[in-house]
Scaffold this motif. Sequence first.
Motif, PDB file in Angstrom:
ATOM      1  N   LEU A  60      20.731   5.277  -4.099  1.00 10.34           N
ATOM      2  CA  LEU A  60      19.307   5.370  -4.399  1.00 10.34           C
ATOM      3  C   LEU A  60      18.642   3.995  -4.396  1.00 10.34           C
ATOM      4  CD1 LEU A  60      19.141   8.103  -7.189  1.00 10.34           C
ATOM      5  CD2 LEU A  60      18.559   8.306  -4.777  1.00 10.34           C
ATOM      6  N   ILE A  61      19.346   2.988  -4.905  1.00 14.14           N
ATOM      7  CA  ILE A  61      18.785   1.630  -4.902  1.00 14.14           C
ATOM      8  C   ILE A  61      18.568   1.145  -3.466  1.00 14.14           C
ATOM      9  CG2 ILE A  61      19.233  -0.774  -5.496  1.00 14.14           C
ATOM     10  CD1 ILE A  61      20.674   0.207  -7.983  1.00 14.14           C
ATOM     11  N   GLY A  62      19.559   1.349  -2.604  1.00 12.05           N
ATOM     12  CA  GLY A  62      19.416   0.949  -1.209  1.00 12.05           C
ATOM     13  C   GLY A  62      18.310   1.711  -0.496  1.00 12.05           C
ATOM     14  N   MET A  63      18.220   3.027  -0.761  1.00  8.32           N
ATOM     15  CA  MET A  63      17.166   3.818  -0.131  1.00  8.32           C
ATOM     16  C   MET A  63      15.784   3.372  -0.602  1.00  8.32           C
ATOM     17  SD  MET A  63      18.166   6.026   2.115  1.00  8.32           S
ATOM     18  CE  MET A  63      16.802   7.174   2.104  1.00  8.32           C
ATOM     19  N   ALA A  64      15.656   3.092  -1.905  1.00 11.26           N
ATOM     20  CA  ALA A  64      14.365   2.655  -2.429  1.00 11.26           C
ATOM     21  C   ALA A  64      13.958   1.311  -1.822  1.00 11.26           C
ATOM     22  CB  ALA A  64      14.422   2.554  -3.949  1.00 11.26           C
ATOM     23  N   VAL A  69      10.459  -1.652   2.002  1.00 15.24           N
ATOM     24  CA  VAL A  69      10.238  -2.556   3.135  1.00 15.24           C
ATOM     25  C   VAL A  69       9.498  -1.835   4.263  1.00 15.24           C
ATOM     26  CG1 VAL A  69      11.388  -3.906   4.926  1.00 15.24           C
ATOM     27  CG2 VAL A  69      12.220  -3.997   2.569  1.00 15.24           C
ATOM     28  N   ALA A  70       9.909  -0.583   4.551  1.00 16.52           N
ATOM     29  CA  ALA A  70       9.269   0.162   5.636  1.00 16.52           C
ATOM     30  C   ALA A  70       7.809   0.454   5.325  1.00 16.52           C
ATOM     31  CB  ALA A  70      10.026   1.473   5.881  1.00 16.52           C
ATOM     32  N   VAL A  71       7.526   0.853   4.082  1.00 13.16           N
ATOM     33  CA  VAL A  71       6.137   1.153   3.705  1.00 13.16           C
ATOM     34  C   VAL A  71       5.289  -0.109   3.739  1.00 13.16           C
ATOM     35  CG1 VAL A  71       4.669   1.894   1.791  1.00 13.16           C
ATOM     36  CG2 VAL A  71       6.715   3.194   2.356  1.00 13.16           C
ATOM     37  N   THR A  72       5.826  -1.219   3.237  1.00 15.84           N
ATOM     38  CA  THR A  72       5.075  -2.480   3.263  1.00 15.84           C
ATOM     39  C   THR A  72       4.780  -2.917   4.689  1.00 15.84           C
ATOM     40  OG1 THR A  72       6.137  -3.148   1.186  1.00 15.84           O
ATOM     41  CG2 THR A  72       5.073  -4.866   2.493  1.00 15.84           C
ATOM     42  N   TYR A  73       5.743  -2.816   5.559  1.00 14.38           N
ATOM     43  CA  TYR A  73       5.538  -3.187   6.951  1.00 14.38           C
ATOM     44  C   TYR A  73       4.492  -2.288   7.608  1.00 14.38           C
ATOM     45  CZ  TYR A  73       6.575  -4.162  11.858  1.00 14.38           C
ATOM     46  OH  TYR A  73       6.474  -4.486  13.185  1.00 14.38           O
ATOM     47  N   GLY A  74       4.572  -0.979   7.317  1.00 15.54           N
ATOM     48  CA  GLY A  74       3.585  -0.060   7.857  1.00 15.54           C
ATOM     49  C   GLY A  74       2.184  -0.361   7.363  1.00 15.54           C
ATOM     50  N   LEU A  75       2.055  -0.690   6.077  1.00  9.52           N
ATOM     51  CA  LEU A  75       0.739  -1.025   5.534  1.00  9.52           C
ATOM     52  C   LEU A  75       0.182  -2.299   6.165  1.00  9.52           C
ATOM     53  CD1 LEU A  75       1.199  -0.246   1.721  1.00  9.52           C
ATOM     54  CD2 LEU A  75      -0.113   1.061   3.397  1.00  9.52           C
TER      55      LEU A  75
END
Length: 387
Positions: A60-64, A69-75
């Motif tokens: 869960l820590i790795g997935m979070a 990172v993916a959401v920040t990059y997308g934003l």
Amino acid sequence: MMSASSPDSTAHGHDLVGQPHDEERAGPVARAEAEAAQISGSDQPLGEIGERFDRKSPFLIGMAAAAGVAVTYGLVLVVVGLREVLVLIGLALFIAIGLEPLVSWLATRRLPRWLAVTAVFVAAFGAVVGFLTAAIPVVVAQATQLVAKLPGYLRQAQDHNSWLGQLNDRLHLQQAIENSVSDGAGLLNAGVAVFGALTNLGILMVLTVYFVAALPRIRAALYRLVPHSRRPRAILIGDEICVKVGGYVLGNLAISVIAGVLTLVWLLIFGVPYAVLLAIAVAVLDLIPVIGSVIGGVLVSLVALTVSVPVCLATIGFVLLYRFAEDYLLVPKIIGGAVKVPALVTVVAVLLGGALLGVVGALIAIPVAAAALLLAEEVLYPRLDRA
């Protein structure tokens, strides 16, 4: 020997031919449905909330972390792609907050908010139309005079003994003008830029009207995002920031009008050509803090040089005197009560805002700096003092 119907033959959940019972034949979904029917009650028809997942699980820590990172990059990609639209929205909201004190003042006079908003924009539209009606004929006449005098200016530019010729020798002004005029792509790009600017101006006006009309609902929605325990203090700080922005916008507009009117009077007294054009340019440039009035003063002084050197020197003195009066009399009286920003912070904020967002960044730099200083004084410094 034990019979086939003895209890031991079914102890492990099998019938005579070795098949599982009905519960086991039903499968895990059927068993879950049976259990769901048991936990559903009248007080909790959907059952009780289950136990939390183990948040310390490495998976869960790795997935979070990966999702963050993916959401920040997308934003970041979204913000970069919508940069121009976001700048228009932010500028419209900035202007709406600036007009809010005027709308609120009218609303306190027992006018409905929609009527107060309508009155403000009708008055602004009437002022702009009246100004354009009075200024356009003069601007057209002065532009015609400028076109008629261009050949004389070109001859002076080729005369190496004149001041214009010496300036042309150093900056190659004539060559730059000829290249820009002869370049069809340059003219096309200029036309596209003008069309884009007019389109953005129309969008900005529409967004500003909607923002001013819906500002109380926007304010309430933003404050709802703050936790309940901190909401009252957030309201006090947020309203204070809005007061600073409103005072700055209205005050800066008033100072720009004063700069344009005084410049027009000075130029008319000394017979400087293109007085209306220059006064409008000074008023618009004066909206930009720190550097706007300097650029306007240089422009006016250069045009005054076409009259005579004494008129140019007198105009330079007028520009310096007005700059002193604006910085130490007008700004403290009109804007200083609402926006209290040190001079060093003002210069740094304008430079950073201009580097990030151009003219728009320079326009909003001072109120943004005032908001940052207020947050630092009320939130950051007290926490650091208690740490």
